[in-house]
Scaffold this motif. Structure first.
Motif, short mmCIF file in Angstrom:
data_model
loop_
_atom_site.label_atom_id
_atom_site.label_comp_id
_atom_site.label_asym_id
_atom_site.label_seq_id
_atom_site.Cartn_x
_atom_site.Cartn_y
_atom_site.Cartn_z
N ARG A 262 31.35 24.14 19.54
CA ARG A 262 30.09 23.61 19.10
C ARG A 262 28.96 24.42 19.20
O ARG A 262 28.62 25.31 20.24
CB ARG A 262 29.73 22.56 19.88
CG ARG A 262 28.54 21.85 19.03
CD ARG A 262 28.30 20.24 20.04
NE ARG A 262 27.59 20.92 21.38
CZ ARG A 262 27.33 19.82 22.23
NH1 ARG A 262 27.46 18.59 22.14
NH2 ARG A 262 26.67 20.31 23.47
N ARG B 131 24.74 24.87 18.57
CA ARG B 131 23.58 24.16 18.35
C ARG B 131 22.51 25.08 18.42
O ARG B 131 22.36 25.86 19.39
CB ARG B 131 23.32 22.92 19.53
CG ARG B 131 24.37 21.90 19.56
CD ARG B 131 23.85 20.72 20.18
NE ARG B 131 23.30 20.79 21.66
CZ ARG B 131 22.48 20.14 22.49
NH1 ARG B 131 22.45 18.97 21.68
NH2 ARG B 131 22.27 20.22 23.64
N LYS C 216 20.06 22.26 14.57
CA LYS C 216 21.05 22.10 13.73
C LYS C 216 22.53 22.35 14.38
O LYS C 216 22.55 23.04 15.38
CB LYS C 216 21.17 23.58 12.62
CG LYS C 216 22.44 23.50 11.77
CD LYS C 216 22.67 22.57 10.78
CE LYS C 216 23.96 22.79 10.09
NZ LYS C 216 24.21 21.76 9.09
N VAL C 217 23.41 21.50 14.16
CA VAL C 217 24.49 21.24 15.00
C VAL C 217 25.93 21.27 14.02
O VAL C 217 25.84 20.92 13.06
CB VAL C 217 24.66 20.10 15.69
CG1 VAL C 217 25.82 20.02 16.74
CG2 VAL C 217 23.49 19.89 16.60
N ALA C 218 26.72 22.11 14.68
CA ALA C 218 28.26 22.17 13.73
C ALA C 218 29.13 22.34 14.89
O ALA C 218 29.09 22.87 15.87
CB ALA C 218 28.31 23.33 12.89
N GLU C 219 30.30 21.66 14.63
CA GLU C 219 31.53 21.56 15.51
C GLU C 219 32.83 22.09 14.79
O GLU C 219 32.92 21.77 13.33
CB GLU C 219 31.72 20.17 15.82
CG GLU C 219 30.78 19.90 16.86
CD GLU C 219 30.80 18.23 17.35
OE1 GLU C 219 31.78 17.96 17.61
OE2 GLU C 219 29.77 17.46 17.53
N GLU D 17 32.74 19.05 11.96
CA GLU D 17 31.40 18.21 11.72
C GLU D 17 30.34 19.31 11.46
O GLU D 17 30.15 20.51 12.25
CB GLU D 17 30.96 17.65 13.23
CG GLU D 17 32.27 16.65 13.66
CD GLU D 17 31.91 15.31 12.72
OE1 GLU D 17 31.00 14.94 12.06
OE2 GLU D 17 32.86 14.42 12.99
N ASN D 18 29.47 18.85 10.30
CA ASN D 18 28.42 19.63 9.95
C ASN D 18 27.24 18.78 9.76
O ASN D 18 27.02 18.29 9.00
CB ASN D 18 28.78 20.42 8.69
CG ASN D 18 27.78 21.55 8.35
OD1 ASN D 18 26.74 21.72 8.92
ND2 ASN D 18 27.94 22.00 7.13
N HIS D 19 26.48 18.70 11.11
CA HIS D 19 25.53 17.83 10.97
C HIS D 19 24.29 18.25 10.23
O HIS D 19 24.15 19.40 10.21
CB HIS D 19 25.02 17.47 12.43
CG HIS D 19 26.24 16.79 13.37
ND1 HIS D 19 26.64 15.54 13.32
CD2 HIS D 19 27.17 17.42 14.13
CE1 HIS D 19 27.74 15.31 14.21
NE2 HIS D 19 28.01 16.49 14.63
N PRO D 20 23.33 17.40 9.62
CA PRO D 20 22.14 17.86 9.08
C PRO D 20 21.08 18.23 10.09
O PRO D 20 21.31 17.89 11.22
CB PRO D 20 21.86 16.54 8.14
CG PRO D 20 22.48 15.57 8.90
CD PRO D 20 23.89 15.87 9.52
N GLU D 21 20.18 18.84 9.61
CA GLU D 21 19.07 19.31 10.66
C GLU D 21 18.40 17.83 10.99
O GLU D 21 18.14 17.00 10.23
CB GLU D 21 18.21 20.16 9.80
CG GLU D 21 18.83 21.68 9.50
CD GLU D 21 17.71 22.54 8.72
OE1 GLU D 21 16.58 22.29 9.01
OE2 GLU D 21 18.11 23.50 8.23
N THR D 22 18.06 17.99 12.47
CA THR D 22 17.37 16.91 12.81
C THR D 22 16.12 17.68 13.59
O THR D 22 15.94 18.60 13.93
CB THR D 22 18.20 16.15 13.91
OG1 THR D 22 18.50 16.87 14.86
CG2 THR D 22 19.31 15.42 12.97
#
Length: 626
Positions: free
Chosen positions: A130, A132, A140-143, A151-156
């Motif tokens: 992972r 971050r 931005k997070v990706a796993e 998992e490709n999470h959107p920016e928060t």
């Protein structure tokens, strides 16, 4: 045959591998040997180092003064407080080959890694990965798993400080039976701290920090007294720390390039050894022997090089000949630095110059006194080596640059012909040698090196390893003590460790000495055989193999047949490294274990002695042993 091969060779035989497939198929190209964590250069530590290197590079670029590292079982988390990976490139930065910020020399001038491979290799070789990135109030997070994005999470939005956090769990299907050893990680982190004064590294709550760089490193590594205060010299792109020990008989070096510990040296260390001799000769205007000038020296050197060329992806040996595209050669740079700085220092500090001169004269006298014994010993060793039944050598050697498997080379030091016979018949003749002891070796504690030449067995072992003067020509990467797991075997093991601690401590400090772990039990039924290295493994095997399995207790290595032994010294070999902890000195260890029967040791034995019969008094056992 050849016609059939030609017919079958078509477009279907040509494959293009995905980036992660190639890394997983050929991990050695990216991280060196896999290993199980018993060696400091095993793959799991290279994975850790590749991520930390990126955080170190941020600090070296004046961004982020703190790195937090957590190790929980097999999971590693590394958090730095640098600039953070640009959020739009987070996924590419950890999963697209030949993508990175270090190709731009304006962003990273003297980085360790320049080819954008390290983090991708960690990703591809991890069961879980992972990333971050925290940047200007956004995260931005990706796993990933085995290099494939899961998992490709959107920016928060985030309130966390800028920086990057990487978490990973090595892939157990590639790194089988692996174990992170705290001692190796601590050594790595201490080196990072020494090379980056002002950087704070926190590992599982323990802080590593240095204000004085390589001077602190030498003070930490010193054994016993030194002959003069540490000489600490630095300039742009180079730092040196030098002193001489009054105990050691060998040369001890710590070398670094762009913050990377080059354990195998390279052009910079060779240049330093040459430059030091040249400077001392010119200062005293005497043509002293190089061996007398360098004997018992303890030195650390760190240089920065633009676009360094290492001899492998694991970066343990510098191959670069030049400091930079427009700079001088590494050799010229270091020779000029010592000629200027060290020469000036010695003129300003005559008491240090006098101490160095006294040491050279003493070394010269000792060398001449030993020369006669050495000559006889070498002649004897040479004569015996032609018909040496104690050494069964292998074909490849660690000091052979052309050897394709030199990192795999090992020598087993066994007790007696019975054990050596089983190993010899089951070994890999390419990379595994065997040296058979006659029986219990001499207790070397408190003896001088003269005994190494006078004792035929020690002299032959020294010659077999090729370590008389230094570790540079060591013939085997792994020196393995292979003794029975009984009282006599443990005693021989302790005596051999004493021999190396007393006369060749660098062999241990550089991670070359190991204990061979062999199974205590064999548990089998008609379908399956299990080899158990502990009572816990035996109980587990009994539970899993059903009713009434056959149990065999191995009392000695000679009882294990060659057909079985090959399982224990092959790809699943279990080695326990001999490591000197940071809180122990060699002299203290030798005094405690091999000195006179001290009250401290008696108390230790009484507290740790396991007696299976409750009617036996521990003190009686201790008195009998004494």
């Amino acid at each position: 045959m050849s016609e059939n091969l030609q017919v079958n060779y078509s477009e279907e035989n040509i494959r293009t591998l995905d980036w992660q497939e190639h890394i997983r198929l050929r991990p050695g190209m990216y991280i060196g040997k896999l290993g199980d964590g018993s060696s400091a250069d095993d793959g799991i530590y290279i994975l850790l180092k590749e991520i930390i290197d990126n955080s170190i590079d941020e600090f070296r670029m004046k961004s982020g003064k703190r790195i937090e590292i957590k190790l929980d079982e097999g999971k590693v988390t590394i958090r730095d407080f640098g600039r953070g990976i640009p959020l739009g490139k987070v996924v590419d930065a950890v999963s697209k080959m030949n993508t990175g910020g270090k190709y731009d020399s304006k962003a990273f001038k003297k980085s360790v890694g320049l080819n954008g491979v390290g983090t991708k290799a960690v990703n591809a070789l991890s069961d879980y990965f992972r990333v971050r990135s925290f940047r200007d109030g956004k995260m931005k997070v990706a796993e990933f798993s085995k290099g494939n994005i899961t998992e490709n999470h959107p920016e928060t939005d985030t309130s966390d400080r800028n920086g990057t956090e990487i978490s990973f769990i090595p892939d157990y299907s590639i790194f089988t039976h692996f174990k992170f050893r705290k001692e190796y990680i601590e050594r790595m982190l201490r080196n990072y701290a020494y090379l980056n004064p002002g950087l704070k590294i926190i590992f599982n709550g323990e802080t590593y920090y240095s204000e004085n760089g390589l001077k602190d490193l030498l003070e930490e590594e010193l054994e016993g007294e030194i002959l003069y205060p540490i000489v600490h010299l630095n300039d742009e792109d180079i730092e040196l720390a030098i002193t001489h020990s009054d105990k050691s008989q060998t040369e001890t070096y710590f070398s670094f390039v762009n913050g990377q510990n080059t354990t195998q040296g390279g052009t910079h260390l060779n240049a330093f050894r040459e430059a030091y001799v040249k400077t001392i000769r010119e200062f005293f205007n005497k043509n002293f022997e190089a061996a007398d000038i360098r004997k018992s020296i303890i030195a650390a050197i760190s240089i920065n090089v633009e676009e360094p060329v290492f001899e492998s992806q694991t970066k343990t040996k510098l191959g670069s000949n030049d400091i930079g595209p427009n700079g001088p050669s590494v050799r010229t740079f270091i020779i000029d630095f010592l000629k200027n700085k060290l020469d000036n220092f010695l003129h300003k500090n005559p008491e240090v110059a006098e101490a160095i001169l006294r040491k050279i004269i003493i070394s010269e006298r000792e060398r001449k006194e030993l020369s006669g014994i050495q000559k006889l010993a070498r002649e004897r060793a040479k004569k015996v080596s032609l018909h040496n039944k104690k050494l069964r050598d292998c074909r490849q050697h660690y000091n052979d640059q052309k050897a394709s498997r030199k990192s795999e080379t090992m020598i087993f030091i066994t007790e007696g012909d019975s054990a050596s016979g089983s190993i010899t018949k089951s070994r890999d003749v390419e990379t595994q040698a065997v040296f058979s002891l006659k029986g219990k070796p001499l207790n070397c504690y408190g003896l001088t090196k003269k005994i190494v030449y006078e004792n035929e067995e020690f002299n032959l072992l020294q010659a077999a390893l090729n370590i008389e003067n230094s570790l540079e020509d060591l013939r085997y990467n792994h020196v393995i003590i292979a003794t029975d797991a009984d009282v006599d075997g443990m005693h021989i093991r302790l005596l051999m460790i004493t021999f190396f601690l007393q006369f060749f401590p660098d062999l241990i400090k550089n991670g070359h000495l190991y204990i061979l772990q062999t199974p205590l039990f064999r548990v089998r039924n008609k379908k399956e055989t299990r080899y158990c290295y502990s009572e816990e493994e035996r109980l587990k095997a009994l539970n899993e193999l059903g009713k009434n399995p056959e149990i065999t207790r191995f009392k000695g290595l000679g009882e294990i047949s060659p057909d079985e032994f090959k399982h224990f010294i092959g790809k699943d070999i279990r080695l326990e490294p001999v490591v000197i902890g940071k809180d122990s000195t060699i002299n203290d260890l030798l005094e405690f274990y091999m000195g006179k029967n001290t009250p401290d040791r008696q108390t230790f034995i009484l507290e740790n002695l396991v007696v299976e019969d409750p009617d036996i008094d521990k003190k009686e056992v201790l008195n009998d042993a004494s």
